[in-house]
Design a protein around this motif. Structure first.
Motif: not given
Length: 379
Positions: A199-208
């Motif tokens: 879940q956090l990796s998906q959030v991280g890609t969008e944030l990056l």
């Protein structure tokens, strides 16, 4: 700068009105599956007609020997993705503990370093090679949980919210850079490490991507971390997986299992009499949960005792304060994992767990401190 999301939230939306004047030449530093998700997002971004990325290379550790006999060379997860999409790959020195003496293995000029779950501290002489410096994706709400294992520590501490931060790399210490972007994630139920990481990796890609596309604006509005609120999330140790039946309550065992059990299955000893001799096995207790209706037979027994519980297809094991953990899967050292039913058929209720401790006193004290600081999910 701080946004909130949950599993039912809408996808993260960001503007494509670039704040950088030219497309970026990016060097990505990363190793594991969390990093590979972010690398793939940058690869996909580069393919777009209106992409903000001109070129993309990878730095990762060299292939490592794996398998029971260490006979197989296995690339990192990021290298696997890079080779699939023809991204140039550069390796760090083999078995290097630091990068203090290392130089970039290419004369190519880069604009930006993107560092995600890399495992090394990037020294100043490397950061200075990038026109726009270096940024990092960290799966916590910095300054909370600086360190190598923020996801596991969020679970250990029963947090109801966590998140992802994009920060500038600090030249002096890990996870102390200015915050460029941050997004909060609310947890609606007690998380499992692998699920929360995904879940956090998906959030991280969008944030990056949002950060890179608007890099100048994000740098202009960056916030310095409040050091007084900084907490540590040190690397998980294997000895944390060793169970103490007299000191651990069932909820702590279950929470510990969710946090580290996929990396280090919780383990203990199992002692039983065999041919008039006492024999001790090392065992892993897997897929643990707190039963809604613990077996009442355990009330008169000592911690480490167990009984078969047919309705849940598991064995119920007694811990501190007469609390009970259910275990449906058990693995004896040197053997394949087995169902609890098969374990019962093979050992016939004759043994006890945890009779012989696996750890020395120093490690035991460290583990007890970890246990004392745990909080139930949501409290």
């Amino acid at each position: 700068m701080l946004f909130s999301t949950n599993r039912l939230a809408r996808p993260f939306l960001f503007s494509r009105s670039y704040s950088t004047t030219n497309k970026l030449k990016i060097l990505f530093f990363g190793t594991d599956d969390f990093a590979s998700t972010h690398l793939k997002a940058l690869i996909d971004e580069k393919k777009k007609d209106n992409s903000c990325i001109e070129s993309l290379d990878l730095v990762c550790p060299p292939d490592r020997l794996t398998g029971r006999k260490l006979e197989m060379l296995t690339p990192s997860e990021t290298k696997g993705v890079a080779e699939l999409f023809n991204v140039p790959v550069h390796h760090t020195p083999s078995k290097a503990k630091t990068l203090k003496q290392w130089q970039l293995p290419t004369d190519k000029q880069y604009d930006l370093a993107v560092v995600v779950s890399f495992g090394y501290f990037i020294p100043p002489h490397i950061i200075s090679r990038f026109r726009l410096g270096a940024i990092n994706v960290h799966p916590s709400l910095l300054p909370k949980y600086r360190g190598a294992a923020p996801i596991q520590h969020a679970i250990l501490n029963g947090d109801r919210k966590t998140g992802v931060t994009v920060q500038e790399l600090d030249e002096r210490e890990f996870d102390a850079g200015r915050i460029l972007n941050q997004k909060e994630v609310n947890l609606d139920k007690s998380p499992l490490y692998s699920s929360l990481k995904k879940q956090l990796s998906q959030v991280g890609t969008e944030l990056l991507l949002d950060t890179i596309i608007q890099l100048d604006l994000k740098k202009a509005s960056a916030k310095t971390q409040d050091v007084s609120k900084a907490t540590k999330a040190p690397k998980i140790k294997k000895e944390w997986s060793e169970l103490d039946f007299k000191e651990m309550s069932a909820w702590k065992v279950e929470q510990l299992s969710r946090a580290i059990g996929e990396q280090y299955p919780l383990r203990t000893t199992y002692t039983k009499q065999k041919k008039k001799k006492m024999r001790t096995y090392t065992v892993q207790l897997m897929h643990l949960f707190v039963p809604l209706q613990p077996c009442s037979l355990l009330k008169t027994m000592k911690p480490g005792s167990w009984v078969w519980h047919a309705p849940s297809e598991s064995i119920h094991i007694l811990f501190k304060d007469n609390t009970v953990i259910a275990c449906p899967t058990i693995k004896l050292e040197g053997r394949a994992a087995m169902l609890a039913r098969d374990f019962v058929n093979g050992f016939e209720h004759e043994g006890v767990f945890g009779l012989e401790p696996m750890f020395d006193e120093g490690k035991r004290k460290e583990k007890l401190k970890l246990i004392e600081n745990m909080k139930p999910f949501g409290q």
